[in-house]
Design an enzyme around this catalytic site. Sequence first.
Site, PDB file in Angstrom:
ATOM      1  N   GLY A 155      36.318  39.930  34.559  1.00  0.00           N
ATOM      2  CA  GLY A 155      37.118  40.680  35.575  1.00  0.00           C
ATOM      3  C   GLY A 155      36.887  42.182  35.713  1.00  0.00           C
TER       4      GLY A 155
ATOM      5  N   ASN B 215      34.712  44.097  37.124  1.00  0.00           N
ATOM      6  CA  ASN B 215      34.472  44.514  38.438  1.00  0.00           C
ATOM      7  C   ASN B 215      35.867  44.447  39.337  1.00  0.00           C
ATOM      8  OD1 ASN B 215      31.512  45.013  39.383  1.00  0.00           O
ATOM      9  ND2 ASN B 215      31.381  43.323  38.406  1.00  0.00           N
TER      10      ASN B 215
ATOM     11  N   ARG C 274      33.516  19.409  47.010  1.00  0.00           N
ATOM     12  CA  ARG C 274      33.245  21.045  47.085  1.00  0.00           C
ATOM     13  C   ARG C 274      34.069  21.257  48.479  1.00  0.00           C
ATOM     14  NH1 ARG C 274      29.872  24.477  45.495  1.00  0.00           N
ATOM     15  NH2 ARG C 274      28.348  22.700  44.839  1.00  0.00           N
TER      16      ARG C 274
ATOM     17  N   LEU D 130      30.025  28.480  47.174  1.00  0.00           N
ATOM     18  CA  LEU D 130      30.909  28.394  48.263  1.00  0.00           C
ATOM     19  C   LEU D 130      29.980  27.591  49.341  1.00  0.00           C
ATOM     20  CD1 LEU D 130      32.839  31.821  47.924  1.00  0.00           C
ATOM     21  CD2 LEU D 130      33.645  29.611  47.611  1.00  0.00           C
TER      22      LEU D 130
ATOM     23  N   HIS E 227      25.897  41.308  42.616  1.00  0.00           N
ATOM     24  CA  HIS E 227      24.749  40.419  41.790  1.00  0.00           C
ATOM     25  C   HIS E 227      23.951  41.418  40.764  1.00  0.00           C
ATOM     26  CE1 HIS E 227      22.175  37.051  40.856  1.00  0.00           C
ATOM     27  NE2 HIS E 227      21.195  37.885  40.963  1.00  0.00           N
TER      28      HIS E 227
ATOM     29  N   THR F 246      26.150  34.217  52.292  1.00  0.00           N
ATOM     30  CA  THR F 246      25.940  33.030  53.120  1.00  0.00           C
ATOM     31  C   THR F 246      25.758  31.780  52.311  1.00  0.00           C
ATOM     32  OG1 THR F 246      23.417  33.398  52.880  1.00  0.00           O
ATOM     33  CG2 THR F 246      24.620  34.564  54.551  1.00  0.00           C
TER      34      THR F 246
ATOM     35  N   LEU G  18      22.178  30.668  47.948  1.00  0.00           N
ATOM     36  CA  LEU G  18      22.415  31.398  47.018  1.00  0.00           C
ATOM     37  C   LEU G  18      21.884  32.748  46.897  1.00  0.00           C
ATOM     38  CD1 LEU G  18      23.674  31.205  43.966  1.00  0.00           C
ATOM     39  CD2 LEU G  18      21.409  30.250  43.101  1.00  0.00           C
TER      40      LEU G  18
HETATM   41  C1  GRF Z   1      28.927  40.698  36.852  1.00  0.00           C
HETATM   42  O1  GRF Z   1      27.685  40.801  36.301  1.00  0.00           O
HETATM   43  C2  GRF Z   1      28.555  40.370  38.392  1.00  0.00           C
HETATM   44  O2  GRF Z   1      27.371  41.293  38.764  1.00  0.00           O
HETATM   45  C3  GRF Z   1      28.285  38.880  38.175  1.00  0.00           C
HETATM   46  O3  GRF Z   1      29.142  38.394  37.242  1.00  0.00           O
HETATM   47  C4  GRF Z   1      29.701  39.441  36.489  1.00  0.00           C
HETATM   48  C5  GRF Z   1      31.190  39.408  36.393  1.00  0.00           C
HETATM   49  O4  GRF Z   1      31.521  40.286  35.538  1.00  0.00           O
HETATM   50  N1  GRF Z   1      28.304  38.237  39.588  1.00  0.00           N
HETATM   51  P1  GRF Z   1      33.104  40.843  35.561  1.00  0.00           P
HETATM   52  O5  GRF Z   1      33.958  39.413  35.535  1.00  0.00           O
HETATM   53  O6  GRF Z   1      33.089  41.516  36.939  1.00  0.00           O
HETATM   54  O7  GRF Z   1      33.025  41.688  34.359  1.00  0.00           O
END
Ligand code: GRF
Length: 207
Positions: free
Chosen positions: A6, A8, A55, A83, A99, A131, A134
């Site tokens: 978490g 981000n 799913r 998703l 990403h 989208t 992937l």
């Molecule tokens: C990040 O490197 C993000 O780019 C990827 O998953 C990781 C998540 O890290 N999609 P965090 O949980 O936000 O620390």
Amino acid sequence: MISGRGSNLRALIASEVRSAIRVVISNRVEAAGLEAAHDAGIETLVIPHGDFARREAYDHALVEALRARGVALVCLAGFMRLLGPTFCAAFPSAILNIHPSLLPAFAGLHTHRRALEAGVKLHGCTVHVVTPELDGGPIVVQAAVPVLAGDTEASLAARVLAAEHRIYPQAVRWFLEDRVVFASDAVVQVRGSGVSSDSMIAPREPN
Ligand code: GRF
């Protein structure tokens, strides 16, 4: 939506988009990011994917939970589930993901290891629209970082992560301010962002 650490999410909470966050959803109860949301007084919800046989049913439950809270923009931040088309169709052009590579290079997992193995000299991160393909949706913003001699997967990951924490809040803000324009199915432009090739290498706050 998160699955783990978490960081981000923490960057989003620490930014000016914080007041727009309605709910944080995790597919894993042990996701550390839930604590960050809780500490910030944001509603948290755990919807374990294991509770659903298909799913499609899982995606439906996510959509219901988001709609019930009036969510207009879905931000994936380390959400480790694919998703399907049902979910993507429920929020057209309104799902973002961060990403850890310069897409379209290194879609998928283990991006830092693969960048080191490939010998690239620039690596980085991408905020893109989600989208069903992937890591394949339109790119909103990218930040590049150098790959240095002696880098390990961990040192490179840390450099990229610092850039992630800068560009994700910035991209979300552009969406909230309604400045994002789809020039085509694949190309996103941002009105008045002040983005130049220079600011792509070292992204700044837009004017
Ligand atoms: C990040 O490197 C993000 O780019 C990827 O998953 C990781 C998540 O890290 N999609 P965090 O949980 O936000 O620390």
